[in-house]
Design a protein around this motif. Structure first.
Motif, PDB file in Angstrom:
ATOM      1  N   ASP A  30     -11.181  -1.012  -1.256  1.00 13.89           N
ATOM      2  CA  ASP A  30     -10.397  -0.934  -0.123  1.00 13.89           C
ATOM      3  C   ASP A  30     -10.394  -1.584   1.108  1.00 13.89           C
ATOM      4  O   ASP A  30      -9.519  -1.895   2.062  1.00 13.89           O
ATOM      5  N   TYR A  61      -5.311  -4.465   7.114  1.00 16.36           N
ATOM      6  CA  TYR A  61      -4.227  -3.673   6.800  1.00 16.36           C
ATOM      7  C   TYR A  61      -3.012  -3.905   7.939  1.00 16.36           C
ATOM      8  O   TYR A  61      -3.315  -3.996   9.184  1.00 16.36           O
ATOM      9  N   VAL A  86      -3.879   3.718  -4.528  1.00 13.80           N
ATOM     10  CA  VAL A  86      -4.234   4.652  -3.480  1.00 13.80           C
ATOM     11  C   VAL A  86      -3.573   5.835  -3.663  1.00 13.80           C
ATOM     12  O   VAL A  86      -3.696   6.928  -2.948  1.00 13.80           O
ATOM     13  N   MET A 108      -6.528   7.687   5.283  1.00 17.28           N
ATOM     14  CA  MET A 108      -7.165   6.961   4.217  1.00 17.28           C
ATOM     15  C   MET A 108      -8.362   7.855   3.998  1.00 17.28           C
ATOM     16  O   MET A 108      -9.299   8.087   4.635  1.00 17.28           O
ATOM     17  N   VAL A 112       0.755  -1.469  -0.141  1.00 16.49           N
ATOM     18  CA  VAL A 112       0.147   0.165   0.034  1.00 16.49           C
ATOM     19  C   VAL A 112       0.696   1.220   0.026  1.00 16.49           C
ATOM     20  O   VAL A 112       0.813   2.185  -0.858  1.00 16.49           O
ATOM     21  N   LEU A 145     -12.206   6.550   0.652  1.00 23.94           N
ATOM     22  CA  LEU A 145     -12.338   5.105   0.597  1.00 23.94           C
ATOM     23  C   LEU A 145     -13.609   4.655  -0.418  1.00 23.94           C
ATOM     24  O   LEU A 145     -14.614   5.205  -0.382  1.00 23.94           O
TER      25      LEU A 145
END
Length: 124
Positions: free
Chosen positions: A90, A94, A64, A83, A48, A86
Motif C-alpha cells: 500500500d 495518495y 483494497v 485505511m 483506489v 495496511l
C-alpha cells in the motif's frame, strides 16, 4: 474550479491504520464525485476508491476492498479514506481527486481536479 488539499499521510507499521483527509474549496463540493488514486515509485497512478456526490454509492479497487473505506462530509467539504490492515504494497503517494460528471470512474483521465498528494509508507 475545485482546489484539493490532502492530509493525514505518514509512516505506519504493517497491520496498522491511517486516515487520509482531503479538504476541498468551492461551494459546489457536494455536486462532485470524489476519488482517491495512488502512485507507487516507478508505477502508474491507480484507482483506489470513489464516492458519489451524496455518499450513497462507493466503488473500490479489488486490492483494497474490505480494508479501505471512503466517506465524505459535504458540510465540511471533506472526503476521507480510512485505511486499515495496511501492508507494504500500500506504500504510495495518495491523491485526492474530483470530477463534475456522473459516474464513479476508474480512469485517472476522467477526473479533472487533483490534490498535491500525501505520502503513505507502510513498513514490514
Amino acid at each position: 474550479q475545485v482546489q484539493l488539499v490532502e492530509s493525514g499521510g505518514g509512516l505506519v507499521q504493517a497491520g496498522g491504520s491511517l486516515r487520509l483527509s482531503c479538504a476541498a474549496s468551492g461551494r459546489t463540493f457536494s455536486t462532485y464525485v470524489m476519488g482517491w488514486f495512488r502512485q507507487a515509485p516507478g508505477k502508474e497512478r491507480k484507482f483506489v476508491a470513489a464516492i458519489s456526490w451524496s455518499g450513497g454509492s462507493t466503488r473500490y479497487a479489488d486490492s483494497v476492498k474490505g480494508r479501505f473505506t471512503i466517506s465524505r462530509d459535504n458540510a465540511k467539504n471533506t472526503v476521507y479514506l480510512q485505511m486499515n490492515s495496511l501492508n507494504p504494497e500500500d506504500t504510495a503517494v495518495y491523491y485526492c481527486t474530483a470530477r463534475a460528471h456522473y459516474g464513479l470512474a476508474l480512469s485517472a483521465s476522467e477526473y479533472a481536479y487533483w490534490g498535491q498528494g500525501a505520502q503513505v509508507t507502510v513498513s514490514s
